[in-house]
Design a protein around this motif. Structure first.
Motif, PDB file in Angstrom:
ATOM      1  N   UNK A 309       0.833  -1.205   0.000  1.00  0.00           N
ATOM      2  CA  UNK A 309       0.000   0.000   0.000  1.00  0.00           C
ATOM      3  C   UNK A 309       0.868   1.256   0.000  1.00  0.00           C
ATOM      4  N   UNK A 310       1.956   1.214   0.756  1.00  0.00           N
ATOM      5  CA  UNK A 310       2.865   2.363   0.852  1.00  0.00           C
ATOM      6  C   UNK A 310       3.496   2.665  -0.506  1.00  0.00           C
ATOM      7  N   UNK A 311       3.935   1.626  -1.205  1.00  0.00           N
ATOM      8  CA  UNK A 311       4.544   1.834  -2.518  1.00  0.00           C
ATOM      9  C   UNK A 311       3.529   2.419  -3.506  1.00  0.00           C
ATOM     10  N   UNK A 312       2.298   1.940  -3.457  1.00  0.00           N
ATOM     11  CA  UNK A 312       1.258   2.490  -4.333  1.00  0.00           C
ATOM     12  C   UNK A 312       0.971   3.944  -4.002  1.00  0.00           C
ATOM     13  N   UNK A 313       0.886   4.255  -2.714  1.00  0.00           N
ATOM     14  CA  UNK A 313       0.581   5.625  -2.300  1.00  0.00           C
ATOM     15  C   UNK A 313       1.706   6.592  -2.639  1.00  0.00           C
ATOM     16  N   UNK A 314       2.945   6.143  -2.579  1.00  0.00           N
ATOM     17  CA  UNK A 314       4.063   7.022  -2.961  1.00  0.00           C
ATOM     18  C   UNK A 314       3.938   7.420  -4.429  1.00  0.00           C
ATOM     19  N   UNK A 315       3.565   6.476  -5.273  1.00  0.00           N
ATOM     20  CA  UNK A 315       3.376   6.771  -6.693  1.00  0.00           C
ATOM     21  C   UNK A 315       2.221   7.743  -6.883  1.00  0.00           C
ATOM     22  N   UNK A 316       1.117   7.483  -6.213  1.00  0.00           N
ATOM     23  CA  UNK A 316      -0.064   8.351  -6.313  1.00  0.00           C
ATOM     24  C   UNK A 316       0.255   9.752  -5.807  1.00  0.00           C
ATOM     25  N   UNK A 317       0.948   9.849  -4.667  1.00  0.00           N
ATOM     26  CA  UNK A 317       1.336  11.150  -4.124  1.00  0.00           C
ATOM     27  C   UNK A 317       2.129  11.959  -5.142  1.00  0.00           C
ATOM     28  N   UNK A 318       3.088  11.302  -5.777  1.00  0.00           N
ATOM     29  CA  UNK A 318       3.947  12.012  -6.729  1.00  0.00           C
ATOM     30  C   UNK A 318       3.162  12.512  -7.929  1.00  0.00           C
ATOM     31  N   UNK A 319       2.263  11.674  -8.442  1.00  0.00           N
ATOM     32  CA  UNK A 319       1.482  12.075  -9.614  1.00  0.00           C
ATOM     33  C   UNK A 319       0.528  13.206  -9.257  1.00  0.00           C
ATOM     34  N   UNK A 320      -0.072  13.150  -8.078  1.00  0.00           N
ATOM     35  CA  UNK A 320      -0.929  14.258  -7.657  1.00  0.00           C
ATOM     36  C   UNK A 320      -0.120  15.559  -7.547  1.00  0.00           C
ATOM     37  N   UNK A 321       1.049  15.475  -6.966  1.00  0.00           N
ATOM     38  CA  UNK A 321       1.899  16.664  -6.836  1.00  0.00           C
ATOM     39  C   UNK A 321       2.277  17.215  -8.207  1.00  0.00           C
ATOM     40  N   UNK A 322       2.698  16.327  -9.103  1.00  0.00           N
ATOM     41  CA  UNK A 322       3.109  16.752 -10.443  1.00  0.00           C
ATOM     42  C   UNK A 322       1.939  17.306 -11.255  1.00  0.00           C
ATOM     43  N   UNK A 323       0.722  16.893 -10.888  1.00  0.00           N
ATOM     44  CA  UNK A 323      -0.476  17.322 -11.627  1.00  0.00           C
ATOM     45  C   UNK A 323      -1.136  18.549 -11.012  1.00  0.00           C
ATOM     46  N   UNK A 324      -0.568  19.062  -9.914  1.00  0.00           N
ATOM     47  CA  UNK A 324      -1.096  20.279  -9.308  1.00  0.00           C
ATOM     48  C   UNK A 324      -2.209  20.079  -8.311  1.00  0.00           C
ATOM     49  N   UNK A 325      -2.413  18.824  -7.876  1.00  0.00           N
ATOM     50  CA  UNK A 325      -3.427  18.555  -6.852  1.00  0.00           C
ATOM     51  C   UNK A 325      -2.773  18.538  -5.475  1.00  0.00           C
ATOM     52  N   UNK A 326      -3.420  19.158  -4.514  1.00  0.00           N
ATOM     53  CA  UNK A 326      -2.984  19.089  -3.120  1.00  0.00           C
ATOM     54  C   UNK A 326      -4.228  18.814  -2.293  1.00  0.00           C
ATOM     55  N   UNK A 327      -4.671  17.545  -2.336  1.00  0.00           N
ATOM     56  CA  UNK A 327      -5.979  17.182  -1.800  1.00  0.00           C
ATOM     57  C   UNK A 327      -6.117  17.392  -0.303  1.00  0.00           C
ATOM     58  N   UNK A 328      -5.004  17.284   0.432  1.00  0.00           N
ATOM     59  CA  UNK A 328      -5.101  17.341   1.891  1.00  0.00           C
ATOM     60  C   UNK A 328      -4.612  18.674   2.445  1.00  0.00           C
ATOM     61  N   UNK A 329      -4.505  19.681   1.600  1.00  0.00           N
ATOM     62  CA  UNK A 329      -4.044  21.003   2.063  1.00  0.00           C
ATOM     63  C   UNK A 329      -5.046  21.584   3.048  1.00  0.00           C
TER      64      UNK A 329
END
Length: 329
Positions: A309-329
């Motif tokens: 789960x951690x490895x999947x979330x690290x990938x998702x986190x990076x793509x969200x950051x690169x795409x301009x999303x900051x969902x938990x701000x």
């Protein structure tokens, strides 16, 4: 083993019906008490509106956590502290950082935590894994996979569209299954590229996520998760130097579950083709649970655990950051 279920919606109900002979449902908890009572009734289990009351029961050995994403990590951490083994539904947290204290606590307390990556246990995927592991495909080159649904009227007003509750949109919803299955076949990814975007739904989270993931051996997974698919779809193709596997469907609205093996011939040309179809009911949930009981009895780490789960979330986190999303701000 005594089992408690926290979160009694559709997934909690599915978990209850797939406990198998290894588990006995002791209690259910849901913020909607009547829903907990409804699930508990046929099992003669206790019902609570507070998950903390459920965790206090000494007769519970395993807790299944099927709540909204915003409370998955919090409840898992509390269950570990209470000495319970845990099956937590994917994505297990809203971000990789939210999962880090859970990983540390599980290790410190010698608690088994399995993450609900049930797709690994679908018949077609189990067969595909055995074929890949046999080596007949040769060295694997790349994976191409798509997973999507058409959502429904009002989808943009549901909890998944609220980033504080969900941690994101389609990328963190169906995306984790695609990432986990790809890692299962070709290993960890050292390079991550991707793009998440909201094309159709009027919501602050993504409705499409695109991923281009690369291993240290330059093997690639090209993945697409979508809730603008309109017709529910699961498709995965695994390419080796000596053949290819083509998986489609998951049963139900996703269509007939099917696996086709294309074996390359020495003279090339049309490959030798073998297909398997699985029209029977999905038993992935029951197989996953049975394996978790065995994990606990044999004191072994779950095959699909917090690290995955951690490895999947690290990938998702990076793509969200690169795409301009900051969902938990």
């Amino acid at each position: 083993m005594g089992v408690g279920i926290i979160g009694c919606g559709l997934i909690g109900q599915k978990r209850a019906s797939n406990l198998g002979p290894g588990g006995n449902l002791v209690a259910c908890a849901d913020v909607n008490l009547p829903r907990a009572e409804q699930l508990a009734l046929p099992f003669r289990a206790q019902a609570f509106s507070s998950w903390r009351e459920l965790l206090a029961l000494p007769q519970i050995d395993i807790v299944i956590i099927a709540t909204l994403h915003d409370s998955l990590a919090e409840i898992t951490l509390a269950a570990i502290a209470a000495g319970k083994h845990v099956l937590v539904e994917k994505p297990a947290a809203r971000s990789a950082s939210e999962l880090e204290p859970v990983i540390a606590a599980a290790k410190t307390n010698n608690i088994k935590v399995r993450v609900g990556f049930n797709h690994r246990y679908h018949r077609s995927l189990q067969k595909a894994k055995s074929i890949v592991d046999s080596g007949v495909l040769g060295d694997l080159m790349f994976i191409r996979a798509r997973y999507g649904h058409g959502a429904r009227l009002g989808y943009d007003k549901e909890w998944r569209a609220n980033p504080q509750l969900s941690g994101g949109g389609e990328l963190i919803d169906q995306g984790p299954h695609l990432i986990d299955l790809s890692r299962w076949f070709i290993g960890d990814f050292s390079e991550v590229q991707g793009f998440a975007h909201t094309y159709y739904w009027d919501m602050p989270v993504d409705d499409n996520g695109f991923m281009l993931l690369k291993t240290a051996k330059q093997q690639v997974a090209f993945l697409h998760a979508s809730c603008t698919e309109w017709k529910n779809l699961f498709s995965m193709e695994i390419y080796g130097k000596d053949g290819k596997l083509d998986l489609s469907g998951l049963g139900g609205s996703y269509g007939l579950e099917k696996l086709t093996y294309y074996k390359m011939l020495p003279q090339m040309g049309p490959p030798e083709t073998i297909s398997w179809e699985y029209p029977m009911a999905d038993d992935s949930w029951a197989l996953e649970m049975a394996e978790f009981y065995q994990d606990i009895h044999e004191n072994r780490e779950p095959a699909a655990g917090l690290h995955d789960a951690y490895q999947a979330l690290k990938i998702i986190d990076q793509i969200y950051k690169d795409s301009g999303y900051d969902h938990l701000a």
